[in-house]
Motif scaffolding. Structure first.
Motif: not given
Length: 95
Positions: A13, A16-24
């Motif tokens: 998790k 997943k959240y770190k990758e989501q933050l990077r994309r954002c």
């Protein structure tokens, strides 16, 4: 055993959240750079190509196309002539 599985789930998790933050953040930065190029407010460089010019920010050029700033031949550091480009191609390139 349960602790190991819980730890793996937590790590998955977290990734997943770190990758989501990077994309954002990447998307927001890209949008900000595009806005700076589009608005041309407080731009500090004029790029002359073909029959026109476009105003840009030196910081954006350093981030997106540093080679443009290295070959300056004009005495005024605010004006950069780019004889090998036409204006629409230059704008597309910077975006």
């Amino acid at each position: 055993m349960i602790n190991t599985e819980a730890a793996r789930d937590f790590q998955a998790k977290e990734r997943k959240y770190k990758e989501q933050l990077r994309r954002c953040l990447s998307s927001a930065l890209s949008a900000d750079l595009n806005r700076l190029l589009q608005e041309e407010l407080e731009a500090d460089v004029s790029l002359y190509a073909g029959s026109g010019s476009v105003r840009a920010h030196r910081a954006v050029l350093l981030a997106r196309a540093p080679h443009i700033l290295h070959g300056q031949t004009h005495k005024d550091p605010i004006i950069i002539h780019l004889p090998g480009y036409d204006l629409p191609t230059l704008k597309d390139f910077l975006r």
